[in-house]
Design a protein around this motif. Structure first.
Motif, PDB file in Angstrom:
ATOM      1  N   ARG A   6       0.834  -1.208   0.000  1.00  0.00           N
ATOM      2  CA  ARG A   6       0.000   0.000   0.000  1.00  0.00           C
ATOM      3  C   ARG A   6       0.868   1.258   0.000  1.00  0.00           C
ATOM      4  NH1 ARG A   6      -5.069   1.284   0.329  1.00  0.00           N
ATOM      5  NH2 ARG A   6      -5.708   3.182   1.364  1.00  0.00           N
ATOM      6  N   SER A   7       1.913   1.268   0.789  1.00  0.00           N
ATOM      7  CA  SER A   7       2.791   2.443   0.822  1.00  0.00           C
ATOM      8  C   SER A   7       3.504   2.640  -0.513  1.00  0.00           C
ATOM      9  CB  SER A   7       3.793   2.347   1.969  1.00  0.00           C
ATOM     10  OG  SER A   7       4.728   1.333   1.743  1.00  0.00           O
ATOM     11  N   MET A   8       3.840   1.543  -1.185  1.00  0.00           N
ATOM     12  CA  MET A   8       4.468   1.653  -2.505  1.00  0.00           C
ATOM     13  C   MET A   8       3.480   2.217  -3.524  1.00  0.00           C
ATOM     14  SD  MET A   8       6.744  -1.836  -2.448  1.00  0.00           S
ATOM     15  CE  MET A   8       6.995  -1.858  -4.186  1.00  0.00           C
ATOM     16  N   PHE A   9       2.228   1.765  -3.476  1.00  0.00           N
ATOM     17  CA  PHE A   9       1.207   2.302  -4.368  1.00  0.00           C
ATOM     18  C   PHE A   9       1.004   3.791  -4.105  1.00  0.00           C
ATOM     19  CE2 PHE A   9       0.321  -1.907  -5.635  1.00  0.00           C
ATOM     20  CZ  PHE A   9      -0.580  -1.900  -6.678  1.00  0.00           C
ATOM     21  N   LEU A  10       0.960   4.195  -2.849  1.00  0.00           N
ATOM     22  CA  LEU A  10       0.791   5.607  -2.516  1.00  0.00           C
ATOM     23  C   LEU A  10       1.972   6.445  -2.997  1.00  0.00           C
ATOM     24  CD1 LEU A  10      -0.702   5.280   1.074  1.00  0.00           C
ATOM     25  CD2 LEU A  10      -1.839   6.283  -0.930  1.00  0.00           C
ATOM     26  N   ARG A  11       3.161   5.908  -2.862  1.00  0.00           N
ATOM     27  CA  ARG A  11       4.353   6.617  -3.341  1.00  0.00           C
ATOM     28  C   ARG A  11       4.304   6.789  -4.851  1.00  0.00           C
ATOM     29  NH1 ARG A  11       9.495   3.335  -2.925  1.00  0.00           N
ATOM     30  NH2 ARG A  11       8.656   2.681  -4.914  1.00  0.00           N
ATOM     31  N   ASP A  12       3.917   5.722  -5.559  1.00  0.00           N
ATOM     32  CA  ASP A  12       3.792   5.808  -7.012  1.00  0.00           C
ATOM     33  C   ASP A  12       2.720   6.813  -7.415  1.00  0.00           C
ATOM     34  OD1 ASP A  12       5.756   3.897  -7.246  1.00  0.00           O
ATOM     35  OD2 ASP A  12       4.378   2.268  -7.781  1.00  0.00           O
ATOM     36  N   LEU A  13       1.606   6.815  -6.703  1.00  0.00           N
ATOM     37  CA  LEU A  13       0.526   7.750  -6.992  1.00  0.00           C
ATOM     38  C   LEU A  13       0.986   9.193  -6.789  1.00  0.00           C
ATOM     39  CD1 LEU A  13      -2.422   8.270  -7.721  1.00  0.00           C
ATOM     40  CD2 LEU A  13      -3.002   7.887  -5.321  1.00  0.00           C
ATOM     41  N   ASP A  14       1.690   9.454  -5.710  1.00  0.00           N
ATOM     42  CA  ASP A  14       2.223  10.799  -5.464  1.00  0.00           C
ATOM     43  C   ASP A  14       3.177  11.224  -6.575  1.00  0.00           C
ATOM     44  OD1 ASP A  14       0.787  11.106  -3.121  1.00  0.00           O
ATOM     45  OD2 ASP A  14       2.455  10.506  -1.826  1.00  0.00           O
ATOM     46  N   PHE A  15       4.038  10.304  -6.998  1.00  0.00           N
ATOM     47  CA  PHE A  15       4.986  10.600  -8.071  1.00  0.00           C
ATOM     48  C   PHE A  15       4.250  10.940  -9.370  1.00  0.00           C
ATOM     49  CE2 PHE A  15       7.271   9.007 -11.807  1.00  0.00           C
ATOM     50  CZ  PHE A  15       8.352   9.869 -11.788  1.00  0.00           C
ATOM     51  N   LEU A  16       3.254  10.140  -9.726  1.00  0.00           N
ATOM     52  CA  LEU A  16       2.513  10.382 -10.963  1.00  0.00           C
ATOM     53  C   LEU A  16       1.756  11.701 -10.911  1.00  0.00           C
ATOM     54  CD1 LEU A  16       1.170   6.801 -11.747  1.00  0.00           C
ATOM     55  CD2 LEU A  16       2.987   8.045 -12.933  1.00  0.00           C
ATOM     56  N   ARG A  17       1.212  12.045  -9.762  1.00  0.00           N
ATOM     57  CA  ARG A  17       0.516  13.336  -9.624  1.00  0.00           C
ATOM     58  C   ARG A  17       1.486  14.501  -9.791  1.00  0.00           C
ATOM     59  NH1 ARG A  17      -3.392  11.783  -4.566  1.00  0.00           N
ATOM     60  NH2 ARG A  17      -5.048  10.823  -5.788  1.00  0.00           N
ATOM     61  N   GLN A  18       2.676  14.378  -9.238  1.00  0.00           N
ATOM     62  CA  GLN A  18       3.690  15.427  -9.392  1.00  0.00           C
ATOM     63  C   GLN A  18       4.113  15.540 -10.854  1.00  0.00           C
ATOM     64  OE1 GLN A  18       6.930  14.674  -6.701  1.00  0.00           O
ATOM     65  NE2 GLN A  18       5.619  14.779  -4.904  1.00  0.00           N
ATOM     66  N   LEU A  19       4.298  14.393 -11.491  1.00  0.00           N
ATOM     67  CA  LEU A  19       4.686  14.370 -12.896  1.00  0.00           C
ATOM     68  C   LEU A  19       3.599  14.992 -13.768  1.00  0.00           C
ATOM     69  CD1 LEU A  19       6.932  13.374 -14.773  1.00  0.00           C
ATOM     70  CD2 LEU A  19       5.706  11.202 -14.947  1.00  0.00           C
ATOM     71  N   GLN A  20       2.358  14.709 -13.450  1.00  0.00           N
ATOM     72  CA  GLN A  20       1.223  15.249 -14.186  1.00  0.00           C
ATOM     73  C   GLN A  20       1.221  16.775 -14.158  1.00  0.00           C
ATOM     74  OE1 GLN A  20      -2.619  14.607 -12.357  1.00  0.00           O
ATOM     75  NE2 GLN A  20      -3.540  14.150 -14.339  1.00  0.00           N
ATOM     76  N   GLN A  21       1.601  17.354 -13.044  1.00  0.00           N
ATOM     77  CA  GLN A  21       1.627  18.813 -12.911  1.00  0.00           C
ATOM     78  C   GLN A  21       2.745  19.446 -13.733  1.00  0.00           C
ATOM     79  OE1 GLN A  21       1.902  19.532  -8.719  1.00  0.00           O
ATOM     80  NE2 GLN A  21      -0.213  18.913  -8.323  1.00  0.00           N
ATOM     81  N   LYS A  22       3.742  18.660 -14.092  1.00  0.00           N
ATOM     82  CA  LYS A  22       4.902  19.189 -14.810  1.00  0.00           C
ATOM     83  C   LYS A  22       4.842  18.941 -16.317  1.00  0.00           C
ATOM     84  CE  LYS A  22       7.806  18.638 -10.784  1.00  0.00           C
ATOM     85  NZ  LYS A  22       8.973  18.026 -10.185  1.00  0.00           N
ATOM     86  N   VAL A  23       3.761  18.339 -16.801  1.00  0.00           N
ATOM     87  CA  VAL A  23       3.637  18.042 -18.224  1.00  0.00           C
ATOM     88  C   VAL A  23       3.559  19.346 -19.002  1.00  0.00           C
ATOM     89  CG1 VAL A  23       2.123  17.036 -19.976  1.00  0.00           C
ATOM     90  CG2 VAL A  23       2.544  15.801 -17.863  1.00  0.00           C
ATOM     91  N   THR A  24       4.391  19.457 -20.012  1.00  0.00           N
ATOM     92  CA  THR A  24       4.389  20.648 -20.874  1.00  0.00           C
ATOM     93  C   THR A  24       3.492  20.403 -22.079  1.00  0.00           C
ATOM     94  OG1 THR A  24       6.263  19.897 -22.208  1.00  0.00           O
ATOM     95  CG2 THR A  24       6.786  21.145 -20.197  1.00  0.00           C
ATOM     96  N   ASP A  25       3.275  21.446 -22.865  1.00  0.00           N
ATOM     97  CA  ASP A  25       2.442  21.317 -24.061  1.00  0.00           C
ATOM     98  C   ASP A  25       3.007  20.274 -25.024  1.00  0.00           C
ATOM     99  OD1 ASP A  25       0.566  23.155 -23.229  1.00  0.00           O
ATOM    100  OD2 ASP A  25       1.549  24.847 -24.218  1.00  0.00           O
ATOM    101  N   LYS A  26       4.325  20.182 -25.111  1.00  0.00           N
ATOM    102  CA  LYS A  26       4.957  19.207 -26.009  1.00  0.00           C
ATOM    103  C   LYS A  26       4.724  17.773 -25.544  1.00  0.00           C
ATOM    104  CE  LYS A  26       8.690  22.237 -27.490  1.00  0.00           C
ATOM    105  NZ  LYS A  26      10.142  22.423 -27.544  1.00  0.00           N
TER     106      LYS A  26
END
Length: 54
Positions: A6-26
């Motif tokens: 569960r903690s690994m899933f939460l860590r992955d989810l946090d990472f993906l959410r952070q990555l999502q915020q950094k997506v550029t137009d390209k």
């Protein structure tokens, strides 16, 4: 699901959410995949949370 899993899933989810915020137009084509992965992890975590409390 164990606490470690569960903690690994939460860590992955946090990472993906952070990555999502950094997506550029390209990189917008990646956003669909990110959203799918985020939704999947949220669903798994919600299902396991419900099972752990039932």
């Amino acid at each position: 699901m164990s606490k470690l899993e569960r903690s690994m899933f939460l860590r992955d989810l946090d990472f993906l959410r952070q990555l999502q915020q950094k997506v550029t137009d390209k990189e917008r084509q990646l956003e669909v995949g990110l959203n799918d992965q985020i939704a999947h992890l949220e669903q798994v975590l919600e299902e396991t949370r419900q099972r752990n409390y039932d």
